[in-house]
Motif scaffolding. Structure first.
Motif, PDB file in Angstrom:
ATOM      1  N   GLY A   1       0.640  -1.176  -0.108  1.00  0.00           N
ATOM      2  CA  GLY A   1       0.084  -0.080   0.192  1.00  0.00           C
ATOM      3  C   GLY A   1       0.905   1.286   0.058  1.00  0.00           C
ATOM      4  N   ASP A   2       1.855   1.147  -0.090  1.00  0.00           N
ATOM      5  CA  ASP A   2       2.968   2.361  -0.332  1.00  0.00           C
ATOM      6  C   ASP A   2       2.868   3.046  -1.471  1.00  0.00           C
ATOM      7  N   LEU A   3       2.844   4.535  -1.675  1.00  0.00           N
ATOM      8  CA  LEU A   3       2.946   5.065  -2.900  1.00  0.00           C
ATOM      9  C   LEU A   3       4.322   4.734  -3.579  1.00  0.00           C
ATOM     10  N   VAL A   4       4.208   4.619  -4.987  1.00  0.00           N
ATOM     11  CA  VAL A   4       5.229   4.694  -5.657  1.00  0.00           C
ATOM     12  C   VAL A   4       5.178   5.664  -6.767  1.00  0.00           C
ATOM     13  N   THR A   5       6.170   6.339  -6.778  1.00  0.00           N
ATOM     14  CA  THR A   5       6.328   7.714  -7.685  1.00  0.00           C
ATOM     15  C   THR A   5       6.387   6.980  -9.319  1.00  0.00           C
ATOM     16  N   LEU A   6       6.089   7.998 -10.309  1.00  0.00           N
ATOM     17  CA  LEU A   6       6.394   7.369 -11.599  1.00  0.00           C
ATOM     18  C   LEU A   6       7.882   7.181 -11.920  1.00  0.00           C
ATOM     19  N   GLU A   7       8.763   7.793 -11.307  1.00  0.00           N
ATOM     20  CA  GLU A   7      10.175   7.613 -11.317  1.00  0.00           C
ATOM     21  C   GLU A   7      10.511   6.073 -10.894  1.00  0.00           C
ATOM     22  N   ASN A   8       9.858   5.514 -10.018  1.00  0.00           N
ATOM     23  CA  ASN A   8      10.347   4.321  -9.489  1.00  0.00           C
ATOM     24  C   ASN A   8       9.394   3.378 -10.029  1.00  0.00           C
ATOM     25  N   ALA A   9       8.218   3.565 -10.833  1.00  0.00           N
ATOM     26  CA  ALA A   9       7.583   2.676 -11.014  1.00  0.00           C
ATOM     27  C   ALA A   9       7.985   1.430 -11.860  1.00  0.00           C
TER      28      ALA A   9
END
Length: 172
Positions: free
Chosen positions: A13-21
């Motif tokens: 459930g942690d947010l993932v940035t587009l950079e780290n997707a």
């Protein structure tokens, strides 16, 4: 945009940035369909066509570092002309910060825009400011801005993300 939705959160459930997707998990057939539709729509220059073009450039980039920030910035420039909204202006600043303009100039643009921002866009602007400050090495100011963003953020996953950024700044 929908083709990337499965990678926005970790299994925990942690947010993932587009950079780290994890781009390998994106729905390639949906991306191709979207790109095909964007190519047809873009010559019309409407708001949604421009947004589709921006999403398409993000989706077809092989990696974060391989993103065509110059073209994305140009589309945001045009979008803010067609749809001069605070949210479009803020997103334009973010895109330009990764292009030739760079984070310091984007921070100056944000500082000029931010006093007039309210509500959700105002909250997002604080987070953008925190990130720009982080990227240019102004750690103490970035930490304070992330704390401010976290205190106003209604979504737990986003608050937790800001907490992780603060921990990174603290060297943890």
């Amino acid at each position: 945009t929908e083709a990337r939705s499965s990678t926005r959160l970790t299994d925990g459930g942690d947010l993932v940035t587009l950079e780290n997707a994890d781009r390998r998990r994106w729905d390639a057939p949906s991306i191709q369909e979207g790109l095909d539709l964007a190519v047809v729509a873009l010559p019309g220059g409407g708001r949604f066509a421009l947004q589709a073009g921006i999403a398409g450039l993000h989706a077809e980039a092989p990696s974060w570092s391989g993103t065509d920030w110059t073209s994305i910035g140009a589309l945001w420039d045009r979008l803010t002309e067609v749809w001069p909204s605070p949210s479009a202006a803020l997103a334009r600043i973010v895109a330009r910060s990764y292009g030739a303009t760079g984070a310091p100039a984007a921070l100056s643009e944000l500082d000029a825009l931010q006093p007039g921002l309210r509500g959700a866009v105002g909250r997002h602007a604080v987070a953008v400011r925190a990130d720009l400050l982080r990227r240019i090495g102004r750690t103490d100011e970035s930490r304070a801005a992330y704390r401010q963003a976290a205190s106003a953020e209604p979504h737990a996953a986003t608050r937790d993300f800001f907490g992780r950024r603060i921990a990174e700044l603290d060297g943890q």
